[in-house]
Design an enzyme around this catalytic site. Structure first.
Site, mmCIF file in Angstrom:
data_model
loop_
_atom_site.group_PDB
_atom_site.id
_atom_site.type_symbol
_atom_site.label_atom_id
_atom_site.label_comp_id
_atom_site.label_asym_id
_atom_site.label_seq_id
_atom_site.Cartn_x
_atom_site.Cartn_y
_atom_site.Cartn_z
ATOM 1 N N TYR A 66 0.849 -1.188 0.000
ATOM 2 C CA TYR A 66 0.000 0.000 0.000
ATOM 3 C C TYR A 66 0.891 1.246 0.000
ATOM 4 C CZ TYR A 66 -3.588 -3.380 1.471
ATOM 5 O OH TYR A 66 -4.431 -4.471 1.567
ATOM 6 N N PRO A 216 -15.372 -4.876 3.115
ATOM 7 C CA PRO A 216 -16.617 -5.115 3.869
ATOM 8 C C PRO A 216 -17.710 -4.086 3.556
ATOM 9 C CG PRO A 216 -14.936 -4.144 5.282
ATOM 10 C CD PRO A 216 -14.251 -4.518 4.000
ATOM 11 N N GLY A 218 -17.766 -2.641 0.485
ATOM 12 C CA GLY A 218 -17.822 -2.566 -0.975
ATOM 13 C C GLY A 218 -16.537 -2.082 -1.609
ATOM 14 N N PHE A 220 -13.767 0.065 -3.312
ATOM 15 C CA PHE A 220 -13.691 1.298 -4.102
ATOM 16 C C PHE A 220 -15.078 1.728 -4.599
ATOM 17 C CE2 PHE A 220 -9.405 -0.536 -4.482
ATOM 18 C CZ PHE A 220 -8.659 0.535 -4.024
ATOM 19 N N PRO A 222 -18.559 1.797 -2.953
ATOM 20 C CA PRO A 222 -19.323 1.512 -1.736
ATOM 21 C C PRO A 222 -20.652 0.808 -2.020
ATOM 22 C CG PRO A 222 -18.436 3.733 -1.669
ATOM 23 C CD PRO A 222 -18.124 3.190 -3.040
HETATM 24 N N1 NAP Z 1 -6.264 -9.029 0.954
HETATM 25 C C1 NAP Z 1 -6.549 -8.255 -0.034
HETATM 26 O O1 NAP Z 1 -6.334 -8.611 -1.196
HETATM 27 C C2 NAP Z 1 -7.195 -6.930 0.218
HETATM 28 C C3 NAP Z 1 -7.732 -6.206 -0.836
HETATM 29 C C4 NAP Z 1 -8.340 -4.993 -0.544
HETATM 30 C C5 NAP Z 1 -8.391 -4.514 0.758
HETATM 31 N N2 NAP Z 1 -7.825 -5.239 1.755
HETATM 32 C C6 NAP Z 1 -7.907 -4.775 3.170
HETATM 33 O O2 NAP Z 1 -9.264 -4.578 3.496
HETATM 34 C C7 NAP Z 1 -9.444 -3.301 4.101
HETATM 35 C C8 NAP Z 1 -10.835 -2.794 3.809
HETATM 36 O O3 NAP Z 1 -11.009 -2.581 2.439
HETATM 37 P P1 NAP Z 1 -11.238 -1.143 1.803
HETATM 38 O O4 NAP Z 1 -10.841 -0.087 2.744
HETATM 39 O O5 NAP Z 1 -10.628 -1.136 0.474
HETATM 40 O O6 NAP Z 1 -12.797 -1.128 1.567
HETATM 41 P P2 NAP Z 1 -14.074 -0.950 2.495
HETATM 42 O O7 NAP Z 1 -13.685 -1.029 3.927
HETATM 43 O O8 NAP Z 1 -15.086 -1.862 1.980
HETATM 44 O O9 NAP Z 1 -14.548 0.525 2.127
HETATM 45 C C9 NAP Z 1 -13.736 1.642 2.331
HETATM 46 C C10 NAP Z 1 -14.453 2.815 1.690
HETATM 47 O O10 NAP Z 1 -15.654 3.072 2.414
HETATM 48 C C11 NAP Z 1 -15.697 4.447 2.751
HETATM 49 N N3 NAP Z 1 -16.321 4.578 4.079
HETATM 50 C C12 NAP Z 1 -15.926 4.012 5.232
HETATM 51 N N4 NAP Z 1 -16.766 4.343 6.239
HETATM 52 C C13 NAP Z 1 -17.710 5.144 5.698
HETATM 53 C C14 NAP Z 1 -18.839 5.811 6.215
HETATM 54 N N5 NAP Z 1 -19.168 5.723 7.521
HETATM 55 N N6 NAP Z 1 -19.594 6.552 5.364
HETATM 56 C C15 NAP Z 1 -19.268 6.653 4.062
HETATM 57 N N7 NAP Z 1 -18.222 6.035 3.504
HETATM 58 C C16 NAP Z 1 -17.424 5.291 4.318
HETATM 59 C C17 NAP Z 1 -14.276 4.935 2.766
HETATM 60 O O11 NAP Z 1 -14.227 6.292 2.415
HETATM 61 P P3 NAP Z 1 -13.658 7.394 3.457
HETATM 62 O O12 NAP Z 1 -12.182 7.271 3.440
HETATM 63 O O13 NAP Z 1 -14.157 8.674 2.889
HETATM 64 O O14 NAP Z 1 -14.270 7.088 4.785
HETATM 65 C C18 NAP Z 1 -13.629 4.061 1.706
HETATM 66 O O15 NAP Z 1 -13.727 4.676 0.439
HETATM 67 C C19 NAP Z 1 -8.329 -2.450 3.506
HETATM 68 O O16 NAP Z 1 -8.036 -1.342 4.277
HETATM 69 C C20 NAP Z 1 -7.193 -3.452 3.430
HETATM 70 O O17 NAP Z 1 -6.520 -3.473 4.674
HETATM 71 C C21 NAP Z 1 -7.242 -6.441 1.508
#
Ligand code: NAP
Length: 293
Positions: A66, A216, A218, A220, A222
């Site tokens: 990252y 969790p 959604g 990129f 949501p």
């Molecule tokens: N193992 C793998 O291959 C893999 C792949 C992808 C991700 N990951 C891990 O999984 C974690 C979670 O995935 P992710 O962060 O990509 O996706 P996510 O948790 O599904 O969603 C993050 C998105 O939701 C938005 N969000 C969060 N809380 C919100 C709220 N209360 N209201 C409105 N929007 C909200 C965030 O925007 P804001 O910043 O504006 O809040 C961000 O754009 C990552 O941080 C990473 O550590 C692992």
């Protein structure tokens, strides 16, 4: 060494011998656009990490890919020396190229360098949990993982890693890994609208292995669904809170690592994930992506 109890929604789970809050934090969104380069708001990113720990979160998910290196460096800057209760989970198995691609790197020498890079960038002597990241940027790929997983077992025996997991894995790869050496977690894509792993989650729960859904909320794109909005409106909650509460209620072995670059969203998510979903709510949410049987 560990936090025996928490007031956070979902309580705690034990990864091997490391107790973590089921409500964790995923650090990927702290890097720049498309997970490349530094954040636009460096101080804001540091504030989110410190707030996560202040709220009682003891599980932070990251990767040296990252940025690359950016989120690990931010975690170190914000939180080192780490509280004993805090466990940073990282992953290896790939790198970033100059175009922002995610090429795989799973030869033993490449994996060793990635472990050493993570130890350096996080400022640790031992990595608490390391996920072997499988497949490619498009998702899981069915192929043997024996050589790469055995390499991680070797690093574990050398004391560089405490516990192992796999990520972006097929069911066959989870089974292949477990036949070689115990794993404490599987980190795959899963949320209200993407439920290919339902059966795997139940099987891992029965065996005491954690399932850690990435994206969790959604990711990129949501989560958006009329059923989710309807349930959220009925409960006077946000859609994100309902999506997280659903995961916590879906199975006791599910650990949350929602990402955010906003302190306000982090607080909102922690406060909202404890909402109790009733039978009617669950039935409506289940219809977004019905279980395959
Ligand atoms: N193992 C793998 O291959 C893999 C792949 C992808 C991700 N990951 C891990 O999984 C974690 C979670 O995935 P992710 O962060 O990509 O996706 P996510 O948790 O599904 O969603 C993050 C998105 O939701 C938005 N969000 C969060 N809380 C919100 C709220 N209360 N209201 C409105 N929007 C909200 C965030 O925007 P804001 O910043 O504006 O809040 C961000 O754009 C990552 O941080 C990473 O550590 C692992």
């Amino acid at each position: 060494m560990s936090t025996p109890s928490t007031t956070l929604p979902g309580g705690t789970w034990t990864l091997g011998d490391l107790t973590v809050t089921r409500f964790g934090y995923g650090a990927m969104q702290l890097a720049g656009p498309w997970v490349m380069g530094p954040p636009a708001d460096h101080d804001g990113a540091i504030a989110v990490l410190r707030e996560a720990v202040d709220l009682g979160i003891t599980h932070i998910d990251t990767s040296d890919s990252y940025g690359p290196h950016i989120t690990n460096q931010l975690i170190r800057e914000a939180l080192h020396p780490y509280p004993d209760s805090l466990h940073v989970v990282t992953k290896i198995g790939g790198r970033r190229d100059e175009q922002g691609g995610w090429p795989t790197e799973r030869r033993p020498d490449q994996l060793r360098r990635q472990v050493e890079d993570n130890l350096e960038s996080l400022g640790l002597d031992t990595l608490g949990v390391v996920n072997l990241r499988l497949g490619d940027a498009d998702g899981p790929v069915q192929e043997s993982i024996a050589e790469a997983y055995e390499t991680l077992v070797d690093f574990q025996q050398q004391g560089m890693i405490r516990h192992l997991g796999v990520s972006n894995a097929t069911v066959a790869q989870v089974d292949e890994a477990r036949a070689i050496a115990p794993l404490v977690c599987v980190q795959n894509m899963y949320n209200l609208a993407h439920r290919l792993d339902d059966e795997l989650i139940d099987r891992l729960a029965a065996d005491g292995v954690a399932y850690v859904p990435f994206f969790p909320l959604g990711g990129f794109s949501p989560l958006q669904s009329s059923a989710l909005s309807a349930v959220a409106a009925r409960l006077d909650a946000t859609a994100m809170s309902v999506a997280l509460a659903w995961l916590l209620q879906r199975s006791p072995n599910i650990l949350l690592i929602p990402g955010t670059s906003s302190v306000a969203h982090l607080r909102e998510n922690v406060a909202g994930a404890g909402i109790a979903l009733g039978e009617d709510d669950l039935a409506e949410l289940d219809r977004i992506s019905p279980r395959e049987s």
